[in-house]
Design a protein around this motif. Structure first.
Motif, PDB file in Angstrom:
ATOM      1  N   ARG A   1      93.391  17.207  41.668  1.00  0.00           N
ATOM      2  CA  ARG A   1      92.482  16.876  40.572  1.00  0.00           C
ATOM      3  C   ARG A   1      91.977  15.446  40.761  1.00  0.00           C
ATOM      4  O   ARG A   1      92.725  14.553  41.158  1.00  0.00           O
TER       5      ARG A   1
ATOM      6  N   ALA B   1      79.083  12.658  40.284  1.00  0.00           N
ATOM      7  CA  ALA B   1      79.331  11.871  39.073  1.00  0.00           C
ATOM      8  C   ALA B   1      78.604  10.522  39.122  1.00  0.00           C
ATOM      9  O   ALA B   1      78.847   9.655  38.288  1.00  0.00           O
TER      10      ALA B   1
ATOM     11  N   THR C   1      90.161  12.359  38.709  1.00  0.00           N
ATOM     12  CA  THR C   1      89.856  11.913  37.348  1.00  0.00           C
ATOM     13  C   THR C   1      89.409  10.465  37.326  1.00  0.00           C
ATOM     14  O   THR C   1      89.650   9.708  38.263  1.00  0.00           O
ATOM     15  N   THR C   2      88.777  10.107  36.229  1.00  0.00           N
ATOM     16  CA  THR C   2      88.491   8.729  35.902  1.00  0.00           C
ATOM     17  C   THR C   2      88.771   8.572  34.419  1.00  0.00           C
ATOM     18  O   THR C   2      88.311   9.384  33.613  1.00  0.00           O
ATOM     19  N   ASP C   3      89.571   7.608  34.071  1.00  0.00           N
ATOM     20  CA  ASP C   3      90.034   7.434  32.695  1.00  0.00           C
ATOM     21  C   ASP C   3      90.649   8.754  32.222  1.00  0.00           C
ATOM     22  O   ASP C   3      91.548   9.256  32.854  1.00  0.00           O
ATOM     23  N   ASP C   4      90.133   9.344  31.152  1.00  0.00           N
ATOM     24  CA  ASP C   4      90.669  10.606  30.636  1.00  0.00           C
ATOM     25  C   ASP C   4      89.804  11.797  31.017  1.00  0.00           C
ATOM     26  O   ASP C   4      89.985  12.898  30.499  1.00  0.00           O
ATOM     27  N   GLU C   5      88.862  11.608  31.911  1.00  0.00           N
ATOM     28  CA  GLU C   5      87.902  12.657  32.263  1.00  0.00           C
ATOM     29  C   GLU C   5      88.212  13.258  33.634  1.00  0.00           C
ATOM     30  O   GLU C   5      88.374  12.541  34.621  1.00  0.00           O
ATOM     31  N   THR C   6      88.289  14.586  33.687  1.00  0.00           N
ATOM     32  CA  THR C   6      88.429  15.261  34.975  1.00  0.00           C
ATOM     33  C   THR C   6      87.049  15.412  35.595  1.00  0.00           C
ATOM     34  O   THR C   6      86.149  15.983  34.985  1.00  0.00           O
ATOM     35  N   LEU C   7      86.883  14.878  36.789  1.00  0.00           N
ATOM     36  CA  LEU C   7      85.600  14.950  37.489  1.00  0.00           C
ATOM     37  C   LEU C   7      85.492  16.220  38.312  1.00  0.00           C
ATOM     38  O   LEU C   7      84.403  16.722  38.545  1.00  0.00           O
TER      39      LEU C   7
END
Length: 78
Positions: A22, A46, A24-30
Motif C-alpha cells: 500500500r 497523484a 499512502t500519504t498522511d491518512d490517504e491511500t494513494l
C-alpha cells in the motif's frame, strides 16, 4: 498552503500476504503497488513527481526497500 516544491511524506507499507504494498500519504491511500514501477505511476497520478523513488527522503519504505516484493518477483522478471 504548502509550497509547490514541497512533497508530502509518502509511505510504502510492508508487503501484504500477496506481496503487494500500500502507498499512502498522511491518512490517504494513494494506491496498491505490485512493483517499484507501480509506486512511480501511483505518485505520478497523484501529481507527486518523484524522479528517483529509491533515493529520496520523501518516501519511507517499510518492511523492505524498492526491491522487496515477496511473492511477486516472478511476475516481473524478464
Amino acid at each position: 498552503m504548502a509550497h509547490p516544491t514541497e512533497h508530502p511524506h509518502i509511505v510504502v507499507h510492508p508487503p501484504a500476504l500477496d506481496g503487494s504494498r500500500r502507498v499512502t500519504t498522511d491518512d490517504e491511500t494513494l494506491g496498491i503497488a505490485t512493483h517499484a514501477d507501480d509506486v512511480s505511476e501511483i505518485l505520478r497520478l497523484a501529481d507527486l513527481y518523484v524522479t528517483d523513488i529509491e533515493h529520496t527522503d520523501f518516501i519511507e519504505w517499510q518492511g523492505g526497500g524498492p526491491d522487496d516484493w515477496p511473492g511477486l518477483s516472478e511476475h516481473h522478471e524478464a
